[in-house]
Design an enzyme around this catalytic site. Structure first.
Site, mmCIF file in Angstrom:
data_model
loop_
_atom_site.group_PDB
_atom_site.id
_atom_site.type_symbol
_atom_site.label_atom_id
_atom_site.label_comp_id
_atom_site.label_asym_id
_atom_site.label_seq_id
_atom_site.Cartn_x
_atom_site.Cartn_y
_atom_site.Cartn_z
ATOM 1 N N TYR A 187 -65.099 8.806 13.670
ATOM 2 C CA TYR A 187 -63.874 8.068 14.017
ATOM 3 C C TYR A 187 -64.073 6.578 14.260
ATOM 4 O O TYR A 187 -63.440 5.995 15.130
ATOM 5 C CB TYR A 187 -63.166 8.757 15.188
ATOM 6 C CG TYR A 187 -62.501 10.040 14.724
ATOM 7 C CD1 TYR A 187 -61.273 9.995 14.067
ATOM 8 C CD2 TYR A 187 -63.114 11.270 14.875
ATOM 9 C CE1 TYR A 187 -60.674 11.141 13.582
ATOM 10 C CE2 TYR A 187 -62.521 12.438 14.400
ATOM 11 C CZ TYR A 187 -61.298 12.354 13.759
ATOM 12 O OH TYR A 187 -60.703 13.491 13.277
ATOM 13 N N CYS A 231 -55.891 20.024 5.447
ATOM 14 C CA CYS A 231 -57.100 19.232 5.663
ATOM 15 C C CYS A 231 -58.109 19.572 4.578
ATOM 16 O O CYS A 231 -58.681 20.666 4.581
ATOM 17 C CB CYS A 231 -57.658 19.523 7.065
ATOM 18 S SG CYS A 231 -59.230 18.694 7.370
HETATM 19 C C1 DNO Z 1 -61.499 16.822 13.511
HETATM 20 C C2 DNO Z 1 -60.061 17.081 13.601
HETATM 21 C C3 DNO Z 1 -59.770 18.273 14.483
HETATM 22 C C4 DNO Z 1 -58.285 18.460 14.662
HETATM 23 C C5 DNO Z 1 -57.937 19.639 15.499
HETATM 24 C C6 DNO Z 1 -56.459 19.867 15.487
HETATM 25 O O1 DNO Z 1 -61.877 15.726 13.401
HETATM 26 O O2 DNO Z 1 -59.468 17.131 12.381
HETATM 27 O O3 DNO Z 1 -60.371 18.019 15.704
HETATM 28 O O4 DNO Z 1 -57.775 17.346 15.314
HETATM 29 O O5 DNO Z 1 -58.566 20.777 15.066
HETATM 30 O O6 DNO Z 1 -56.127 20.686 16.542
#
Ligand code: DNO
Length: 355
Positions: A331, A245
């Protein structure tokens, strides 16, 4: 790579599947049973129903984000085995439904942390932002109250009201959990689940801690290259892999993102790609995906993924709120769709220029 889009399920998401289906190149969704508490078993019937719903919209499930880990596993209390058994059974049920990717995180108490959910930018869009000064002036409780009002009625992952009601108790239960203990507990958990992952070919993809340092004094370990390599080595199985990420590792400017990607060849099972704009060392906001709008070179990030032969699902990550959309912070549909299209464009150019 396969371009995908995160979807929280019809009961929670403001974006319906049919709109996701119309984003160029998107056939896969990354989804979850968002009603499930950490530690709860997911039955095969529930997973099957979710799969049918997604497939009826002409899409497929490319992976699960997340199957969350119960605090007992992270803290290492004697009852952790109950929750690990549930986790193993959940993985088995996912495997039986032909789902082979699970994203999870090992952050104590909360999932990702931001101090503002709707910071206004010059162009009128709003974005998630983080300021260390703001964190230093808050307690976890006051932070929950301050951000909850900006959540557009959505439930933020890891910040569920029922957990927040027990926040003092949760902090207390982590008081002896150092980074070392957390590593040990992660190892214990992974060793228990690797056999079912081997049997059903399930790639576990740990999500980094966000931000990539300790907040409110809690331990945090999935934060940089050396720690992630320590984790890969301590359970050296290809099914023990990572979600790369960029927006999370990128919170620490010492992390060289393309270099980290190259070093993780074969172990990146899932990628979240987005940009951040740093206003100072300890204040950043989540900009548009475009390189020119933030502090990272998204071309270099995509190029590094290409160079290591990355074939897994990728998704645009948090988007800005634009065009009057009202959605869960980060989102919405519009800016993430722009992000997907931009990342697809970069990828096409990289592929063609390497022919
Ligand atoms: C944020 C996401 C996180 C991710 C979790 C995985 O937007 O990238 O909430 O889903 O940390 O467990």
């Amino acid at each position: 790579m396969e371009m995908t889009f995160r979807w929280y399920g019809s009961a929670y998401d403001t974006v319906p599947l049919w709109k996701i289906r119309q984003i160029p190149g998107v056939k896969g969704v990354i989804t979850t049973l968002y009603n499930k508490q950490a530690g709860e078993l997911w039955t095969q019937e529930e997973i099957h129903a979710l799969k049918e719903e997604v497939e009826a919209a002409g899409l497929h499930i490319a992976g699960i984000e997340s199957v969350n880990i119960h605090d007992a596993i992270k803290i290492g209390t004697p009852d952790r085995n109950i929750y690990i058994d549930n986790y193993i059974n959940t993985l088995e049920n996912l495997g039986k439904e032909d789902i082979h990717l699970v994203c999870y995180n090992f952050m104590p108490v909360f999932d990702w942390t931001r101090t503002e959910l709707a910071r206004k930018r010059e162009d009128g869009s709003t974005v998630l932002a983080y300021s260390q000064k703001a964190i230093d002036a808050l307690t976890p409780e006051s932070m929950f109250d301050s951000i909850n009002g900006d959540a557009n009625g959505a439930m933020l992952p890891g910040w569920e009201p029922e957990r927040m009601a027990r926040i003092k108790e949760l902090f207390e239960s982590y008081k002896d959990v150092t980074d070392e203990v957390l590593f040990e507990n992660l190892k214990y958990f992974l060793e228990k689940i690797m056999p079912v992952c081997d049997e059903y070919n399930i790639n576990m993809a740990i999500h980094p801690d966000n931000p990539a340092w300790s907040v409110f004094g809690l331990p945090r370990i999935i934060i940089n290259k050396s720690n992630i390599h320590r984790m890969m080595k301590m359970v050296d199985n290809p099914h023990n892999g990572v979600t790369f990420c960029s927006g999370s590792y990128g919170t620490n400017l010492e992390n060289d993102l393309p270099d980290m990607i190259r070093s993780l060849k074969g172990r990146i099972h899932f990628a979240h790609v987005r940009n951040l704009k740093f206003n100072s060392q300890d204040d950043f906001e989540e900009s548009a995906h475009l390189s020119a709008d933030g502090s990272f070179d998204l071309y270099e990030i995509m190029k590094a993924l290409y160079d290591i032969g990355f074939e897994g699902p990728i998704r645009p990550d948090h988007g800005r709120m634009i065009w009057d959309e009202v959605a869960m912070p980060g989102y919405g549909l519009y800016d993430r769709a722009l992000g997907a299209t931009y990342l697809n464009g970069l990828w096409e150019a990289i592929v063609k220029s390497n022919k």
